[in-house]
Design a protein around this motif. Sequence first.
Motif, PDB file in Angstrom:
ATOM      1  N   LYS A  41     -11.238  -4.366  -4.230  1.00  0.00           N
ATOM      2  CA  LYS A  41     -12.000  -4.127  -3.009  1.00  0.00           C
ATOM      3  C   LYS A  41     -11.361  -4.759  -1.776  1.00  0.00           C
ATOM      4  O   LYS A  41     -11.329  -4.150  -0.719  1.00  0.00           O
ATOM      5  CB  LYS A  41     -13.432  -4.645  -3.178  1.00  0.00           C
ATOM      6  N   ALA A  42     -10.861  -5.971  -1.909  1.00  0.00           N
ATOM      7  CA  ALA A  42     -10.304  -6.678  -0.752  1.00  0.00           C
ATOM      8  C   ALA A  42      -9.027  -5.999  -0.273  1.00  0.00           C
ATOM      9  O   ALA A  42      -8.134  -5.709  -1.049  1.00  0.00           O
ATOM     10  CB  ALA A  42     -10.019  -8.132  -1.109  1.00  0.00           C
ATOM     11  N   ARG A  43      -8.967  -5.732   1.008  1.00  0.00           N
ATOM     12  CA  ARG A  43      -7.788  -5.116   1.618  1.00  0.00           C
ATOM     13  C   ARG A  43      -6.748  -6.199   1.903  1.00  0.00           C
ATOM     14  O   ARG A  43      -7.073  -7.360   2.058  1.00  0.00           O
ATOM     15  CB  ARG A  43      -8.162  -4.429   2.929  1.00  0.00           C
ATOM     16  N   GLY A  44      -5.498  -5.790   1.970  1.00  0.00           N
ATOM     17  CA  GLY A  44      -4.456  -6.729   2.360  1.00  0.00           C
ATOM     18  C   GLY A  44      -3.146  -6.495   1.650  1.00  0.00           C
ATOM     19  O   GLY A  44      -3.036  -5.663   0.736  1.00  0.00           O
ATOM     20  N   ALA A  45      -2.143  -7.238   2.054  1.00  0.00           N
ATOM     21  CA  ALA A  45      -0.786  -7.098   1.528  1.00  0.00           C
ATOM     22  C   ALA A  45      -0.683  -7.492   0.062  1.00  0.00           C
ATOM     23  O   ALA A  45       0.265  -7.106  -0.612  1.00  0.00           O
ATOM     24  CB  ALA A  45       0.174  -7.943   2.364  1.00  0.00           C
ATOM     25  N   HIS A  46      -1.662  -8.230  -0.444  1.00  0.00           N
ATOM     26  CA  HIS A  46      -1.637  -8.664  -1.848  1.00  0.00           C
ATOM     27  C   HIS A  46      -1.770  -7.502  -2.833  1.00  0.00           C
ATOM     28  O   HIS A  46      -1.487  -7.648  -4.015  1.00  0.00           O
ATOM     29  CB  HIS A  46      -2.768  -9.659  -2.102  1.00  0.00           C
ATOM     30  N   ARG A  47      -2.194  -6.343  -2.360  1.00  0.00           N
ATOM     31  CA  ARG A  47      -2.456  -5.218  -3.259  1.00  0.00           C
ATOM     32  C   ARG A  47      -1.205  -4.759  -4.008  1.00  0.00           C
ATOM     33  O   ARG A  47      -1.293  -4.354  -5.156  1.00  0.00           O
ATOM     34  CB  ARG A  47      -3.067  -4.051  -2.501  1.00  0.00           C
ATOM     35  N   ARG A  48      -0.045  -4.831  -3.376  1.00  0.00           N
ATOM     36  CA  ARG A  48       1.193  -4.428  -4.059  1.00  0.00           C
ATOM     37  C   ARG A  48       1.421  -5.318  -5.277  1.00  0.00           C
ATOM     38  O   ARG A  48       1.665  -4.828  -6.375  1.00  0.00           O
ATOM     39  CB  ARG A  48       2.395  -4.515  -3.123  1.00  0.00           C
ATOM     40  N   SER A  49       1.337  -6.615  -5.094  1.00  0.00           N
ATOM     41  CA  SER A  49       1.576  -7.529  -6.218  1.00  0.00           C
ATOM     42  C   SER A  49       0.470  -7.417  -7.267  1.00  0.00           C
ATOM     43  O   SER A  49       0.723  -7.559  -8.461  1.00  0.00           O
ATOM     44  CB  SER A  49       1.744  -8.969  -5.743  1.00  0.00           C
ATOM     45  N   LEU A  50      -0.763  -7.132  -6.830  1.00  0.00           N
ATOM     46  CA  LEU A  50      -1.865  -6.942  -7.772  1.00  0.00           C
ATOM     47  C   LEU A  50      -1.595  -5.730  -8.662  1.00  0.00           C
ATOM     48  O   LEU A  50      -1.755  -5.794  -9.887  1.00  0.00           O
ATOM     49  CB  LEU A  50      -3.191  -6.765  -7.030  1.00  0.00           C
ATOM     50  N   LYS A  51      -1.145  -4.632  -8.061  1.00  0.00           N
ATOM     51  CA  LYS A  51      -0.847  -3.432  -8.856  1.00  0.00           C
ATOM     52  C   LYS A  51       0.324  -3.701  -9.797  1.00  0.00           C
ATOM     53  O   LYS A  51       0.275  -3.330 -10.981  1.00  0.00           O
ATOM     54  CB  LYS A  51      -0.532  -2.238  -7.946  1.00  0.00           C
ATOM     55  N   GLU A  52       1.346  -4.354  -9.315  1.00  0.00           N
ATOM     56  CA  GLU A  52       2.496  -4.647 -10.172  1.00  0.00           C
ATOM     57  C   GLU A  52       2.096  -5.557 -11.336  1.00  0.00           C
ATOM     58  O   GLU A  52       2.544  -5.355 -12.463  1.00  0.00           O
ATOM     59  CB  GLU A  52       3.621  -5.284  -9.363  1.00  0.00           C
ATOM     60  N   GLN A  53       1.229  -6.519 -11.072  1.00  0.00           N
ATOM     61  CA  GLN A  53       0.725  -7.396 -12.138  1.00  0.00           C
ATOM     62  C   GLN A  53      -0.013  -6.576 -13.196  1.00  0.00           C
ATOM     63  O   GLN A  53       0.193  -6.756 -14.396  1.00  0.00           O
ATOM     64  CB  GLN A  53      -0.204  -8.460 -11.562  1.00  0.00           C
ATOM     65  N   LYS A  54      -0.857  -5.651 -12.757  1.00  0.00           N
ATOM     66  CA  LYS A  54      -1.600  -4.806 -13.694  1.00  0.00           C
ATOM     67  C   LYS A  54      -0.654  -3.932 -14.526  1.00  0.00           C
ATOM     68  O   LYS A  54      -0.876  -3.733 -15.718  1.00  0.00           O
ATOM     69  CB  LYS A  54      -2.624  -3.945 -12.945  1.00  0.00           C
ATOM     70  N   VAL A  55       0.395  -3.424 -13.894  1.00  0.00           N
ATOM     71  CA  VAL A  55       1.384  -2.627 -14.617  1.00  0.00           C
ATOM     72  C   VAL A  55       2.064  -3.489 -15.676  1.00  0.00           C
ATOM     73  O   VAL A  55       2.191  -3.094 -16.835  1.00  0.00           O
ATOM     74  CB  VAL A  55       2.421  -2.006 -13.648  1.00  0.00           C
ATOM     75  N   ASN A  56       2.479  -4.681 -15.298  1.00  0.00           N
ATOM     76  CA  ASN A  56       3.165  -5.578 -16.243  1.00  0.00           C
ATOM     77  C   ASN A  56       2.259  -6.010 -17.396  1.00  0.00           C
ATOM     78  O   ASN A  56       2.737  -6.221 -18.508  1.00  0.00           O
ATOM     79  CB  ASN A  56       3.722  -6.799 -15.509  1.00  0.00           C
ATOM     80  N   GLU A  57       0.957  -6.131 -17.129  1.00  0.00           N
ATOM     81  CA  GLU A  57      -0.007  -6.526 -18.169  1.00  0.00           C
ATOM     82  C   GLU A  57      -0.473  -5.330 -19.002  1.00  0.00           C
ATOM     83  O   GLU A  57      -1.151  -5.507 -20.009  1.00  0.00           O
ATOM     84  CB  GLU A  57      -1.228  -7.189 -17.528  1.00  0.00           C
TER      85      GLU A  57
END
Length: 191
Positions: A41-57
């Motif tokens: 839900k939270a907007r911001g530049a962190h979304r790229r790393s959040l998606k990459e983390q989910k992909v890696n997990e």
Amino acid sequence: MPQFRTDQLTPKTWPAFAALVERHNGVWGGCWCVEFHPDGKARGAHRRSLKEQKVNEGTTHAALVLDGSRCVGWCQYGAPDELPRIKHLRVYTAGLEALPDWPITCFFVDKEYRGKGVASTALLAALSQIAQLGGGVVESYPEDVEGRKVSESFLHNSRLAMFEGQGFERTRRLGKNHWVVSKLVPAAGEA
């Protein structure tokens, strides 16, 4: 018409996926395809790393469409606890009888490839991947655009006609122009 191939979103295909998102300024205002995740839900530049983390997990699923090595679109799907935040959630939960096994929450197609069958290719690939994961009830929330002009850039759940063409059935209305559609996908190897 390009010859597309499909693949799963994995750490190996992440660079191609990320390149598509970056070519489109993060997609839909920086979504990075995390909007439907519980922590998206939270907007911001962190979304790229959040998606990459989910992909890696391995906690995010998407069928990618590629033209050579270039990712040109995707269809995101997942288990209900992976993707609980759908559009029109209040209306959706008011008429909810049971959660699907696999909600399909969004599509994205590179602006240079729109109208070339990328979304339908992505949907077929997602259904195949779901079958490999054991199958089950697949649900999505497309928009009925018949008789209306709608910008393709706003069709995050694609068109109702595309789903019906793949054997999905309307379950119930979800807002003025959206529908809940569902289809039972057998596990790979089942009849």
